[in-house]
Design an enzyme around this catalytic site. Structure first.
Site, PDB file in Angstrom:
ATOM      1  N   ARG A 123       1.477   0.501 -10.045  1.00  0.00           N
ATOM      2  CA  ARG A 123      -0.123   1.094 -10.258  1.00  0.00           C
ATOM      3  C   ARG A 123      -0.189   0.328 -11.565  1.00  0.00           C
ATOM      4  O   ARG A 123       0.008  -0.566 -12.107  1.00  0.00           O
ATOM      5  CB  ARG A 123       0.253   2.696 -10.356  1.00  0.00           C
ATOM      6  CG  ARG A 123       1.165   3.172 -11.354  1.00  0.00           C
ATOM      7  CD  ARG A 123       1.013   2.492 -13.048  1.00  0.00           C
ATOM      8  NE  ARG A 123       0.166   2.906 -13.109  1.00  0.00           N
ATOM      9  CZ  ARG A 123      -0.268   2.390 -14.219  1.00  0.00           C
ATOM     10  NH1 ARG A 123       0.678   1.254 -14.964  1.00  0.00           N
ATOM     11  NH2 ARG A 123      -1.587   2.428 -15.305  1.00  0.00           N
ATOM     12  N   GLY A 124      -1.749   0.298 -11.442  1.00  0.00           N
ATOM     13  CA  GLY A 124      -2.856  -0.403 -11.869  1.00  0.00           C
ATOM     14  C   GLY A 124      -3.526  -1.203 -11.305  1.00  0.00           C
ATOM     15  O   GLY A 124      -2.591  -1.633 -10.364  1.00  0.00           O
ATOM     16  N   ALA A 125      -4.918  -1.208 -11.505  1.00  0.00           N
ATOM     17  CA  ALA A 125      -6.004  -2.189 -10.690  1.00  0.00           C
ATOM     18  C   ALA A 125      -4.999  -3.783 -10.447  1.00  0.00           C
ATOM     19  O   ALA A 125      -4.598  -3.875  -9.258  1.00  0.00           O
ATOM     20  CB  ALA A 125      -7.319  -1.702 -11.142  1.00  0.00           C
TER      21      ALA A 125
ATOM     22  N   ASN B  38     -12.241   5.089 -13.777  1.00  0.00           N
ATOM     23  CA  ASN B  38     -11.340   5.014 -14.680  1.00  0.00           C
ATOM     24  C   ASN B  38     -10.688   6.288 -14.133  1.00  0.00           C
ATOM     25  O   ASN B  38     -10.721   7.015 -13.923  1.00  0.00           O
ATOM     26  CB  ASN B  38     -11.366   4.477 -15.783  1.00  0.00           C
ATOM     27  CG  ASN B  38      -9.657   3.796 -16.852  1.00  0.00           C
ATOM     28  OD1 ASN B  38      -9.258   2.943 -15.981  1.00  0.00           O
ATOM     29  ND2 ASN B  38      -9.668   4.389 -17.310  1.00  0.00           N
ATOM     30  N   LYS B  39      -9.066   6.015 -14.857  1.00  0.00           N
ATOM     31  CA  LYS B  39      -8.373   7.110 -14.657  1.00  0.00           C
ATOM     32  C   LYS B  39      -8.749   8.648 -15.203  1.00  0.00           C
ATOM     33  O   LYS B  39      -9.669   8.334 -16.201  1.00  0.00           O
ATOM     34  CB  LYS B  39      -7.231   6.936 -15.646  1.00  0.00           C
ATOM     35  CG  LYS B  39      -6.311   8.289 -15.954  1.00  0.00           C
ATOM     36  CD  LYS B  39      -5.697   8.655 -14.507  1.00  0.00           C
ATOM     37  CE  LYS B  39      -4.948   7.296 -13.467  1.00  0.00           C
ATOM     38  NZ  LYS B  39      -5.341   7.933 -12.216  1.00  0.00           N
TER      39      LYS B  39
ATOM     40  N   ARG C  72      -4.719   2.320  -1.698  1.00  0.00           N
ATOM     41  CA  ARG C  72      -5.196   3.665  -2.528  1.00  0.00           C
ATOM     42  C   ARG C  72      -6.634   3.326  -2.401  1.00  0.00           C
ATOM     43  O   ARG C  72      -6.896   2.243  -1.979  1.00  0.00           O
ATOM     44  CB  ARG C  72      -4.356   3.549  -3.559  1.00  0.00           C
ATOM     45  CG  ARG C  72      -2.959   3.959  -3.969  1.00  0.00           C
ATOM     46  CD  ARG C  72      -2.329   3.928  -5.527  1.00  0.00           C
ATOM     47  NE  ARG C  72      -3.058   5.095  -6.241  1.00  0.00           N
ATOM     48  CZ  ARG C  72      -2.520   5.048  -7.504  1.00  0.00           C
ATOM     49  NH1 ARG C  72      -2.409   4.481  -8.769  1.00  0.00           N
ATOM     50  NH2 ARG C  72      -3.788   5.567  -8.140  1.00  0.00           N
TER      51      ARG C  72
ATOM     52  N   GLN D  30       0.220   8.703 -17.756  1.00  0.00           N
ATOM     53  CA  GLN D  30       0.517   7.089 -17.780  1.00  0.00           C
ATOM     54  C   GLN D  30       0.721   6.672 -19.291  1.00  0.00           C
ATOM     55  O   GLN D  30       1.229   6.025 -19.972  1.00  0.00           O
ATOM     56  CB  GLN D  30      -0.392   6.636 -17.260  1.00  0.00           C
ATOM     57  CG  GLN D  30      -0.103   6.664 -15.219  1.00  0.00           C
ATOM     58  CD  GLN D  30      -0.846   7.610 -14.770  1.00  0.00           C
ATOM     59  OE1 GLN D  30      -1.036   8.441 -15.382  1.00  0.00           O
ATOM     60  NE2 GLN D  30      -1.538   7.405 -13.678  1.00  0.00           N
TER      61      GLN D  30
ATOM     62  N   ASP E  16     -11.158   1.187 -13.080  1.00  0.00           N
ATOM     63  CA  ASP E  16     -10.296   0.934 -11.448  1.00  0.00           C
ATOM     64  C   ASP E  16     -11.540   0.012 -10.720  1.00  0.00           C
ATOM     65  O   ASP E  16     -11.147  -0.593  -9.683  1.00  0.00           O
ATOM     66  CB  ASP E  16     -10.058   1.912 -10.950  1.00  0.00           C
ATOM     67  CG  ASP E  16      -8.758   2.506 -11.488  1.00  0.00           C
ATOM     68  OD1 ASP E  16      -8.157   2.605 -12.990  1.00  0.00           O
ATOM     69  OD2 ASP E  16      -7.864   1.851 -11.237  1.00  0.00           O
TER      70      ASP E  16
HETATM   71  O1  MRU Z   1      -3.975   5.763 -11.533  1.00  0.00           O
HETATM   72  P1  MRU Z   1      -2.998   4.808 -12.155  1.00  0.00           P
HETATM   73  O2  MRU Z   1      -1.910   4.090 -12.810  1.00  0.00           O
HETATM   74  O3  MRU Z   1      -3.368   3.433 -10.767  1.00  0.00           O
HETATM   75  O4  MRU Z   1      -4.478   4.544 -13.163  1.00  0.00           O
HETATM   76  C1  MRU Z   1      -4.602   3.498 -13.686  1.00  0.00           C
HETATM   77  C2  MRU Z   1      -5.578   2.888 -14.618  1.00  0.00           C
HETATM   78  O5  MRU Z   1      -6.929   4.152 -14.400  1.00  0.00           O
HETATM   79  C3  MRU Z   1      -5.328   2.399 -15.407  1.00  0.00           C
HETATM   80  O6  MRU Z   1      -6.454   2.031 -16.621  1.00  0.00           O
HETATM   81  C4  MRU Z   1      -6.408   0.575 -14.120  1.00  0.00           C
HETATM   82  O7  MRU Z   1      -6.114   0.604 -13.385  1.00  0.00           O
HETATM   83  C5  MRU Z   1      -7.004  -0.318 -15.098  1.00  0.00           C
HETATM   84  S1  MRU Z   1      -5.315  -0.852 -15.260  1.00  0.00           S
HETATM   85  C6  MRU Z   1      -5.276  -2.189 -16.441  1.00  0.00           C
END
Ligand code: MRU
Length: 347
Positions: free
Chosen positions: A46-48, A247-248, A89, A196, A237
């Protein structure tokens, strides 16, 4: 860094299983694109930026396994594989950026024999991973200048090595400031519902001996008001043309609290997270995830059965709350419309 988030090894995609951290450091191998798609959906990765790398590698695996012998059938099946990856996603634009990059690469070499196209696609996917690492280091270098010596930096979610090919975006800035000897410390929001911050950010910062204190999300305002937070740095994201940033979930609350308390609020992200086709953040699709993430922790119910639940995975922070957007090409602050376009053109 002492772990690898994702890599192409022996014709397979290997990922650290982020659903098992911090209890166990386990690496899963994926031999087909369906497995990679499932890993993205299931938050194994996970993470963009990291899901962008995974999508590129998934597309390469899928292309390699196409049995068609003529170009027409190959490209039809290739498109189907890209569609499956794109359906995993919806919010992080890096996923679509990486798939488009793979499609463009295939198209550019359409006249070559199919096995050659497949080799080119594998090389491109590996390049996406390698470039991301370099990009994160550049984000770290630009962001480091914004972090005062002795700062306490609050971060939300995990925008670290685990969310990228390594090093991180927000945590890249933090790593660079730490390595520059600035004597900083980090407050990590736990980041309900998926945790996270607690499970991943705390884990990777402790692994690198960067001082980190875990707080629950509802404590951020308390520490800001007490004057304990110097600045906030988070990832992204998807960033619209005007600087509005998805973002999250919970990031927006942190930004508003930061403004109320006169604390700088920075977003760190590669230019591949910019979506200049969207004029503002209301156009960003927000993923809604299973209610089980809210009602259960590690399979244990923490809410009455049958309760109504909402679980948006992301929120959008309006650009006016953002002090600066740190990219690999420099920092935008102020006139985002103009500055983000200029940074994107340096691609
Ligand atoms: O749902 P996730 O864990 O994929 O969400 C991740 C985030 O919101 C991060 O802050 C974002 O992707 C930046 S990662 C460098």
């Amino acid at each position: 860094m002492s772990f690898r988030t994702i890599q192409w090894r022996d014709d397979k995609v290997v990922m650290i299983d982020q659903t098992r951290l911090p209890a166990e450091e386990i690496y899963n191998e994926y031999a087909d694109y369906q497995g990679v798609a499932q890993a993205i959906r299931g938050m194994i990765i996970r993470g963009a930026p990291a899901i962008g790398v995974a999508a590129a590698m998934g597309v390469a695996l899928g292309a390699r396994d196409i049995r068609a012998t003529d170009h027409g059938s190959f490209f039809r099946e290739f498109q189907e594989i890209c569609d499956v990856m794109a359906g995993t996603r919806p919010t992080a634009v890096n996923l679509f950026w990486a798939i488009d990059r793979m499609k463009r690469m295939a198209e550019a070499h359409r006249s070559l024999p199919l096995p050659t196209i497949c080799k080119i696609l594998i090389a491109e996917a590996i390049r996406v991973e390698e470039e991301d690492l370099a990009v994160c280091r550049a984000i770290g270098r630009h962001g480091c200048d914004l972090i005062p010596g002795g700062a306490t930096v609050l971060t939300h979610c995990n925008a670290g090595g685990l969310a990228t090919a390594g090093y991180g975006t927000a945590l890249g800035v933090i790593r660079a400031a730490h390595d520059a000897g600035k004597g900083i410390q980090v407050y990590a929001d736990e980041t309900r519902p998926w945790l996270q911050g607690a499970r991943l950010t705390a884990w990777e910062l402790m692994k690198d001996n960067i001082p980190v204190t875990l707080i629950s999300d509802n404590m951020a305002g308390y520490f800001m008001k007490k004057g304990e937070i110097t600045c906030c740095v988070v990832g992204a994201d998807r960033i619209a043309a005007n600087g509005d940033t998805a973002n999250k979930i919970g990031t927006y609350s942190v930004a508003v609290l930061a403004r109320e308390n006169g604390i700088p609020f920075y977003v760190a992200a590669p230019v591949s997270t910019l979506d200049l086709t969207l004029s503002h953040g209301d156009q960003i699709p927000i993923e809604e995830r299973t209610s089980l993430e809210v009602t259960h922790i590690k399979g244990i119910a923490i809410a009455p059965e049958g309760v109504a639940v909402k679980n948006p995975a992301f929120d959008v922070t309006p650009a006016r709350y953002i002090t600066g957007i740190i990219t690999e090409h420099g920092v935008a602050s102020g006139d985002y419309l103009k500055e983000l376009k200029a940074l994107a053109e340096k691609r």
